[in-house]
Design a protein around this motif. Structure first.
Motif, mmCIF file in Angstrom:
data_model
loop_
_atom_site.group_PDB
_atom_site.id
_atom_site.type_symbol
_atom_site.label_atom_id
_atom_site.label_comp_id
_atom_site.label_asym_id
_atom_site.label_seq_id
_atom_site.Cartn_x
_atom_site.Cartn_y
_atom_site.Cartn_z
ATOM 1 N N ALA A 442 0.848 -1.193 0.000
ATOM 2 C CA ALA A 442 0.000 0.000 0.000
ATOM 3 C C ALA A 442 0.883 1.243 0.000
ATOM 4 O O ALA A 442 1.658 1.457 0.937
ATOM 5 C CB ALA A 442 -0.933 0.007 1.204
ATOM 6 N N CYS A 443 0.784 2.051 -1.041
ATOM 7 C CA CYS A 443 1.613 3.255 -1.165
ATOM 8 C C CYS A 443 0.950 4.418 -0.432
ATOM 9 O O CYS A 443 -0.267 4.610 -0.522
ATOM 10 C CB CYS A 443 1.821 3.610 -2.633
ATOM 11 S SG CYS A 443 2.693 2.349 -3.574
ATOM 12 N N ILE A 444 1.776 5.212 0.257
ATOM 13 C CA ILE A 444 1.294 6.347 1.039
ATOM 14 C C ILE A 444 2.172 7.546 0.718
ATOM 15 O O ILE A 444 3.398 7.491 0.900
ATOM 16 C CB ILE A 444 1.337 6.037 2.548
ATOM 17 C CG1 ILE A 444 0.441 4.844 2.865
ATOM 18 C CG2 ILE A 444 0.916 7.254 3.367
ATOM 19 C CD1 ILE A 444 0.581 4.344 4.291
ATOM 20 N N HIS A 445 1.564 8.619 0.251
ATOM 21 C CA HIS A 445 2.302 9.853 -0.018
ATOM 22 C C HIS A 445 2.201 10.827 1.149
ATOM 23 O O HIS A 445 3.176 11.492 1.477
ATOM 24 C CB HIS A 445 1.783 10.513 -1.298
ATOM 25 C CG HIS A 445 2.069 9.733 -2.540
ATOM 26 N ND1 HIS A 445 3.306 9.706 -3.147
ATOM 27 C CD2 HIS A 445 1.267 8.922 -3.279
ATOM 28 C CE1 HIS A 445 3.255 8.938 -4.219
ATOM 29 N NE2 HIS A 445 2.028 8.449 -4.332
ATOM 30 N N THR A 446 1.043 10.940 1.746
ATOM 31 C CA THR A 446 0.837 11.786 2.917
ATOM 32 C C THR A 446 -0.014 11.022 3.918
ATOM 33 O O THR A 446 -0.621 9.990 3.594
ATOM 34 C CB THR A 446 0.136 13.110 2.545
ATOM 35 O OG1 THR A 446 -1.200 12.828 2.097
ATOM 36 C CG2 THR A 446 0.897 13.842 1.452
ATOM 37 N N THR A 447 -0.093 11.549 5.131
ATOM 38 C CA THR A 447 -0.903 10.882 6.161
ATOM 39 C C THR A 447 -2.392 10.927 5.815
ATOM 40 O O THR A 447 -3.173 10.153 6.391
ATOM 41 C CB THR A 447 -0.668 11.554 7.520
ATOM 42 O OG1 THR A 447 -0.855 12.979 7.406
ATOM 43 C CG2 THR A 447 0.749 11.302 8.006
ATOM 44 N N ARG A 448 -2.797 11.792 4.895
ATOM 45 C CA ARG A 448 -4.198 11.815 4.466
ATOM 46 C C ARG A 448 -4.583 10.552 3.722
ATOM 47 O O ARG A 448 -5.774 10.217 3.627
ATOM 48 C CB ARG A 448 -4.458 13.031 3.571
ATOM 49 C CG ARG A 448 -4.463 14.367 4.289
ATOM 50 C CD ARG A 448 -4.911 15.483 3.364
ATOM 51 N NE ARG A 448 -6.262 15.262 2.852
ATOM 52 C CZ ARG A 448 -6.865 16.070 1.985
ATOM 53 N NH1 ARG A 448 -6.236 17.152 1.534
ATOM 54 N NH2 ARG A 448 -8.086 15.818 1.559
ATOM 55 N N ASN A 449 -3.600 9.827 3.181
ATOM 56 C CA ASN A 449 -3.895 8.571 2.480
ATOM 57 C C ASN A 449 -4.153 7.420 3.439
ATOM 58 O O ASN A 449 -4.730 6.404 3.031
ATOM 59 C CB ASN A 449 -2.732 8.193 1.558
ATOM 60 C CG ASN A 449 -2.397 9.261 0.546
ATOM 61 O OD1 ASN A 449 -1.229 9.523 0.263
ATOM 62 N ND2 ASN A 449 -3.411 9.905 -0.021
ATOM 63 N N LEU A 473 4.111 1.422 2.259
ATOM 64 C CA LEU A 473 5.279 2.056 1.643
ATOM 65 C C LEU A 473 5.090 3.569 1.647
ATOM 66 O O LEU A 473 4.320 4.114 0.856
ATOM 67 C CB LEU A 473 5.470 1.536 0.226
ATOM 68 C CG LEU A 473 6.663 2.078 -0.559
ATOM 69 C CD1 LEU A 473 7.975 1.759 0.149
ATOM 70 C CD2 LEU A 473 6.673 1.517 -1.975
ATOM 71 N N GLN A 474 5.786 4.250 2.556
ATOM 72 C CA GLN A 474 5.755 5.708 2.603
ATOM 73 C C GLN A 474 6.707 6.249 1.538
ATOM 74 O O GLN A 474 7.906 5.992 1.575
ATOM 75 C CB GLN A 474 6.160 6.223 3.983
ATOM 76 C CG GLN A 474 6.144 7.735 4.095
ATOM 77 C CD GLN A 474 6.806 8.246 5.362
ATOM 78 O OE1 GLN A 474 7.544 7.501 6.030
ATOM 79 N NE2 GLN A 474 6.565 9.495 5.710
ATOM 80 N N LEU A 475 6.167 7.009 0.607
ATOM 81 C CA LEU A 475 6.946 7.542 -0.506
ATOM 82 C C LEU A 475 7.247 9.012 -0.250
ATOM 83 O O LEU A 475 6.331 9.818 -0.065
ATOM 84 C CB LEU A 475 6.188 7.369 -1.822
ATOM 85 C CG LEU A 475 5.906 5.923 -2.230
ATOM 86 C CD1 LEU A 475 4.963 5.881 -3.412
ATOM 87 C CD2 LEU A 475 7.193 5.180 -2.538
ATOM 88 N N VAL A 476 8.523 9.345 -0.242
ATOM 89 C CA VAL A 476 8.976 10.700 0.064
ATOM 90 C C VAL A 476 9.789 11.202 -1.127
ATOM 91 O O VAL A 476 10.729 10.529 -1.572
ATOM 92 C CB VAL A 476 9.826 10.738 1.349
ATOM 93 C CG1 VAL A 476 10.259 12.169 1.657
ATOM 94 C CG2 VAL A 476 9.062 10.143 2.521
#
Length: 816
Positions: A442-449, A473-476
């Motif tokens: 599960a990809c996450i760009h911000t905590t809103r996801n 997966l936190q994507l930065v």
């Protein structure tokens, strides 16, 4: 007796006085005065142009060999020096006369000062705190052993009364690992997320940080041995002042800058002026201006400001200033002089030992830890990469550094692990067995996801008989610091001091997924943070999914619902990332769109699956089947069937050439019928699953039917992306898609106005045989089931009691 003034003038007749050069530039051009190359400014500009041309030509020539630009820069300096072209007396006298060093030397020191500032800007000191124990062991071994060997080789090579302080530079030269150079090599070879690449990169960060400390110590010792302690103390005091006073002051100033307007030239010039002042201070302390510039670059607190400065300075520094530095190094390098007062055998031994010392240190760690020998060899060779060194480095060390860095790229290619040696079969939800573990990334760009993704995962019905492993997966986006790396979080680190925004978000994500795991049965979670540029983020996501052997990959949509209920674009770059993932993923992919459903409840209670046909819709139905199996969630499956008139018109259009793609329509229809009937037969006795078949004439009735479903307040819609099926009910919709990556039905659910709040999951099934072909929505090539024999059944006829008409569906009561 009074002194005679004339006697003092006679006493000065035998003294040598250095006068100010009159030929810095000329007044009257070529028509008066001396040789055009005599003025220093004209000569320097010619030297700069010639050096840039030679180095850039070498960079272009070495591109087929995948060598980093550093190799071309060092080779260019050696070629222009006494080793090659300098053997020609006319060339040396014309292009690089001795008096030109009066301007070349200061420019070289200015170049290395700016370079050190950029290195400090790009270096992420926080990455040292995140370094794994394995990489820390490799780094410590790569510092102690190379420094000891370098110091020893210095005394062996310098037979005639060696200067003791010189061993510090030799030790530092072998200790340093060019972090930015190694990052570029690993990035080009796609090894940033390979285990050996991650270990080499993490240890390189520690190596380079310690090497700068050794260089500062070397400068302090060589500047004044009698006052060495004061140089060291004052330099350390300067570093402490920068960390505890200058950095907070810069943060205070930057926070008061207007948001969204970027940074003006005033901020950029102020930072560069601060860098110059720091260089003056460390030079006065007795070290070198490059040390002050490096420290000042490290303490810049804002990543956006860092990347702005790098964008403005890097091309100028690396393309114009640094060639001057490498030319000066090359002019001080003479291969012929390496064998003076010694034999070439000793020189070769010194070079070979210098090139193998990193490998020796990595193998030493392997002998006393669980690091495999092949990984230790790979890390050792890759850690041989170097970057710019002090101009005091001797010719033999320059040659050794050149050889070491040239080895790095072939070593990276040689030790690069072969991908997909052991292929895994469960790459789709449809092929996954109900009693097997389902692996989801599960990809996450911000905590809103996070809420919408956990909302979907809770609906996915994990239990002990059907477990699920979730990799969050936190994507930065990589900005400022050049530490492209991946961090696997083992647990939440509470109470972090001076945490960055990324670390605080990672802590919140870890907490959310830990709570999800504790409150769920048969769920195992792991949080991963990946720092990478947007240009390669899709490849990195696909790599993580492949390494974790995932069957399903969830990515958030690039639009989110605002306070007014409208979908707004939050980051245009996410759209291209999602498109790259859809094209290159080695498993099924789902794009998750949140329209407010996650804010109202824990999981989806009323799920609707829209089935038009094709591999993507079969995958969507398989995922929906898992959700409604033995849970309190209700599933409504609606199959959209074109009427005979619509189907005939569609076939006629295909016969006339309006549809150019080759699609095995009959095979796809048989596969759809088989799987749909299999689903209906298996769920016939389920009270929370209901199926409806709608016979429609065109896309207008399709839009009307989907919008009418809003009356039943579904909180999750699951629909296929639409490849592999040519349907008369969606052909016209595909021409009006605002978001083609969602397919026509997904685009309709996202862009249309609905009163209720819900989420949408757009599913694309992994299809290995069709990945190389360019498909379109509802019209891609047919799926290949790798030789699986499918039992074909006829679908329910229109007159059967299981059939529901379009009108009866609209009157159906969801609660009964």
């Amino acid at each position: 007796m009074a002194a005679i003034p004339g006697m003092m003038d006679i006493a000065k007749l035998n003294q040598t006085i250095l006068c100010y050069a009159e030929t810095i530039y000329r007044f009257n051009g070529l028509w008066e005065g001396p040789d055009p190359l005599t003025p220093l400014i004209s000569l320097f500009l010619i030297q700069l142009t010639f050096s840039m041309g030679v180095i850039h030509l070498l960079v272009f020539s070495l591109k087929p060999f995948n060598q980093p630009p550093f190799i071309a820069e060092v080779l260019g300096g050696i070629l222009l020096g006494p080793t090659v072209f300098g053997r020609i007396a006319a060339y040396r006298k014309l292009a690089f006369p001795n008096y030109s060093f009066r301007i070349l030397e200061p420019m070289a020191h200015l170049s290395i000062t700016y370079y050190a500032f950029l290195i400090g800007l790009k270096m992420d000191v926080r990455g040292i705190m995140r370094t794994s124990p394995k990489a820390t062991k490799v780094a410590l071994s790569g510092i102690i052993i190379p420094f000891s060997v370098g110091a020893g080789l210095y005394f062996i090579f310098q037979i005639d009364k060696p200067e003791r302080a010189g061993c510090l530079f030799w030790g530092a030269a072998l200790t340093v690992t060019g972090f930015s150079v190694l990052t570029n090599i690993l990035d080009k070879q796609q090894m940033l997320h390979v285990e050996s690449g991650k270990t080499a990169l993490s240890s390189a960060l520690i190596n380079e940080t310690c090497s700068w400390g050794l260089l500062a110590l070397g400068f302090a010792v060589t500047s004044s041995q009698s006052n060495m302690q004061w140089s060291v103390i004052s330099t350390v005091a300067f570093v402490l002042v920068c960390v505890y006073f200058v950095r907070p002051g810069l943060s205070w100033i930057i926070q008061r800058a207007p948001e969204g307007q970027g940074y003006s030239e005033f901020y950029i010039c102020s930072i560069v002026s601060g860098m110059a002042l720091s260089g003056v201070i460390t030079d006065a302390c007795g070290t070198h201006p490059m040390i002050g510039a490096f420290v000042f670059g490290l303490i810049i607190p804002n990543e956006v400001l860092e990347v702005t400065i790098v964008d403005k300075l890097e091309d100028f520094v690396m393309g114009i200033l640094m060639p001057v530095y490498f030319v000066v190094c090359g002019l001080r390098t003479n291969v012929d002089s390496m064998s003076n007062e010694t034999s070439w055998a000793i020189v070769l031994v010194v070079i070979l030992l210098a090139c193998r010392v990193k490998v020796l240190s990595a193998l030493t760690v392997s002998a006393f830890s669980d690091i495999p020998v092949d990984e230790a060899l790979a890390v050792g060779f890759m850690c041989n990469t170097k970057s710019a060194l002090s101009t005091q480095t001797y010719s033999v060390m320059i040659v050794a550094v050149l050889v070491m860095t040239m080895i790095a790229t072939p070593a990276a290619v040689w030790f690069k692990p072969v991908q997909n040696v052991v292929a895994y079969k469960r790459r789709t939800v449809q092929k996954a067995k109900s009693d097997e573990e389902l692996r989801v990334v599960a990809c996450i760009h911000t905590t809103r996801n996070v809420p919408s993704i956990i909302h979907l995962l809770r609906t996915s019905n994990a239990r002990s008989q059907s477990p699920m492993s979730v990799f969050a997966l936190q994507l930065v986006e990589l900005v400022g610091r050049a530490s492209t790396m991946m961090v696997v979080h083992s647990s939440r680190k509470a109470g972090l001091r001076n945490s960055s925004t990324v670390e605080l978000q990672a802590d919140q994500i870890i907490t959310a997924f830990d709570n999800y795991e504790l409150r769920s049965e048969g769920v195992a979670t792991q949080v991963i943070t990946a720092r990478c540029p947007y240009t390669t983020m899709d490849d990195d996501v696909c790599t993580v999914a492949r390494e974790r052997r995932a069957a399903f990959l969830v990515v958030p949509f690039h639009k989110q619902r605002n306070a007014d209920g409208e979908m707004e674009d939050i980051n245009p770059s996410l759209r291209s990332i999602n498109e790259g993932i859809l094209e290159n993923a080695t498993c099924s992919v789902g794009i998750l769109i949140d329209r407010g459903a996650a804010e109202t409840q824990d999981h989806a209670q009323n799920v609707a699956a829209l089935f038009f046909g094709g591999p993507d819709d079969r995958e969507a139905l398989a995922y929906a089947w898992r959700m409604a199996d033995e849970t309190d969630s209700k599933l409504t499956v609606v199959r959209f069937i074109p009427s005979s008139e619509a189907a005939g018109a569609n076939h006629e259009a295909a016969d006339q050439g309006h549809v150019s793609l080759e699609i095995d329509t009959e095979r796809e229809k048989l596969l759809d019928d088989d799987y749909y009937n299999k689903f209906r037969n298996a769920t016939a006795n389920s009270a929370n699953i209901r199926c409806f078949d709608l016979v429609l004439d065109d896309e207008e009735e399709t839009i009307k039917a989907i919008k009418s479903m809003d009356e039943h307040y579904h909180d999750l819609y699951i629909v296929g992306r639409g490849r592999g099926m040519q349907s008369a009910l969606t052909t016209g919709l595909a021409d009006w898609c605002d978001c083609p990556e969602l397919g026509p039905i997904g685009d309709l659910l996202v862009t249309s106005e609905f009163e209720s709040s819900f989420s949408v999951l757009i599913v694309q099934q992994y299809n290995e045989s069709g990945r190389s072909r360019e498909g379109s929505f509802r019209s891609a090539a047919s799926v290949n089931y790798a030789g699986e024999e499918m039992v074909v059944r006829e679908t329910a006829p229109a007159e059967s009691e299981k059939f529901e008409s379009f009108g009866s569906f609209r009157k159906w009561d969801h609660e009964n």
